[in-house]
Scaffold this motif. Sequence first.
Motif, PDB file in Angstrom:
ATOM      1  N   TYR A 109     -26.964  10.383  19.994  1.00 17.38           N
ATOM      2  CA  TYR A 109     -25.994   9.631  19.205  1.00 17.38           C
ATOM      3  C   TYR A 109     -24.556  10.086  19.414  1.00 17.38           C
ATOM      4  O   TYR A 109     -23.619   9.327  19.146  1.00 17.38           O
ATOM      5  N   TYR A 137     -19.720   8.437  19.874  1.00 12.37           N
ATOM      6  CA  TYR A 137     -18.536   8.894  19.154  1.00 12.37           C
ATOM      7  C   TYR A 137     -17.573   9.708  20.021  1.00 12.37           C
ATOM      8  O   TYR A 137     -16.374   9.408  20.090  1.00 12.37           O
ATOM      9  N   ASN A 144     -32.840   8.699   8.922  1.00 15.55           N
ATOM     10  CA  ASN A 144     -31.693   7.970   9.474  1.00 15.55           C
ATOM     11  C   ASN A 144     -30.406   8.777   9.424  1.00 15.55           C
ATOM     12  O   ASN A 144     -29.312   8.224   9.300  1.00 15.55           O
ATOM     13  N   SER A 151     -23.594  10.221  10.135  1.00 19.85           N
ATOM     14  CA  SER A 151     -24.633   9.290   9.682  1.00 19.85           C
ATOM     15  C   SER A 151     -24.001   7.995   9.182  1.00 19.85           C
ATOM     16  O   SER A 151     -24.159   7.601   8.024  1.00 19.85           O
ATOM     17  N   TYR A 210     -24.575   4.899  10.092  1.00 18.95           N
ATOM     18  CA  TYR A 210     -25.364   3.672  10.167  1.00 18.95           C
ATOM     19  C   TYR A 210     -26.386   3.563   9.045  1.00 18.95           C
ATOM     20  O   TYR A 210     -27.259   2.700   9.086  1.00 18.95           O
ATOM     21  N   ARG A 211     -26.240   4.408   8.045  1.00 20.58           N
ATOM     22  CA  ARG A 211     -27.048   4.247   6.844  1.00 20.58           C
ATOM     23  C   ARG A 211     -26.494   3.077   6.020  1.00 20.58           C
ATOM     24  O   ARG A 211     -25.315   2.723   6.146  1.00 20.58           O
TER      25      ARG A 211
END
Length: 390
Positions: free
Chosen positions: A135, A139, A251, A257, A259-260
């Motif tokens: 992930y 970014y 998640n 985080s 995309y929660r």
Amino acid sequence: MENLCDKTAIVGIGRTEISRNCGRTELKMATEAILDAVEDAGLNIEDIDGMINYTMDTAEQIEIVRSLGIPNLSFFSKTPYGGGGSCGTIAHAAAAVHAGLANYVVCVRSIRDASAPVKIGDFDTSKSSYNSDVYWGMYLPYGLITPVSWIGMFTQRYMHEYGIQDGAFFPIAQVARENANRNPHALFYNRPLTYEEYMDSPMNVTPLRRHDCCVNVDGAVAIIVTTADRAQHLKQRPAYISGVSQGMSTNGEQMTSFYRPDITGYPEIEEYGKKIFKMAGVTPQDIDVAQFYDAFSSEIPMQLEALGFVSKGEGVAYCEGGHRIRPDGELPINTSGGLMSEGYVHGMNLIAEGVRQIRGTSTTQIKDAELSLVTGGPGVPTGGLILKRR
């Protein structure tokens, strides 16, 4: 799971000075802090048979053992996720001594964030998990490479969602600085913070100003954990571990985080909070003093909400004016100055201050403090603990 409430205790705390240029290695500081903790507990270095530090530590356990002449470790482990692992070190230690895997476990963090060679983004990707977590590819290439930028995203959404105005986090920074002004060990000792200075300070990453952020330092902290039975016969008043737990919710990512469904809260903290209060048999309203992980000022109101001190969206209002969170308020917080004004020793200094409150030796001592809460870093898999005086 057997309830560990009050079956283990912190019996020794040690530290180096907090500085911007320590002039020595992380290994040297780690050994100094451990020796200080051993003396504080009234033990000998030969008594130490367990050790826990961070996966990010450059001071390797095998080198610490060699440098101090520790005969043998029967238990050793490391906690990941940076400051999220601070209270996790205590969880590991409590489990180890309760299970009989070790008698005296030392938890240590040695950090040289101020004087170490500058690295891109303030971390060395060759020694971290950042280069292997997929992930990060969403970014880092676009400039989102620092903790303040990651927490800035959560904070911006939190402010938008609840109509929080610019400058609303000032009381949190101010109270931390007031407490640091009474702490000769703090980096910001005797250096007040005014509203004008706060508002005039540059934006690190919108909406977080310079004084909303922790201060990178050089320093080390060591903490010794043993069983409650052994603790009764040692030098210091024990700080009994009434509740301790870690939390890693689904998640999640490491500080990103995004995309929660909701990024205005911390589900990991909600989950470990339920466990530590249940384990200790208390409620948030029973807590006398709290050391909240304050790498950034916005993390405190969000933790107040996640742990059930206030309802969702009410954390900033609770801190308004600073009255409730000062030493004479409903919930005194970060009494040594916290990570923003004492120094950023990755949360371990917060645990040490939690112990001092139980002992009655803090520079901002809360009268008759019986329950002391300490939290780990938000935005990552994390943990918390409740310490008790009895």
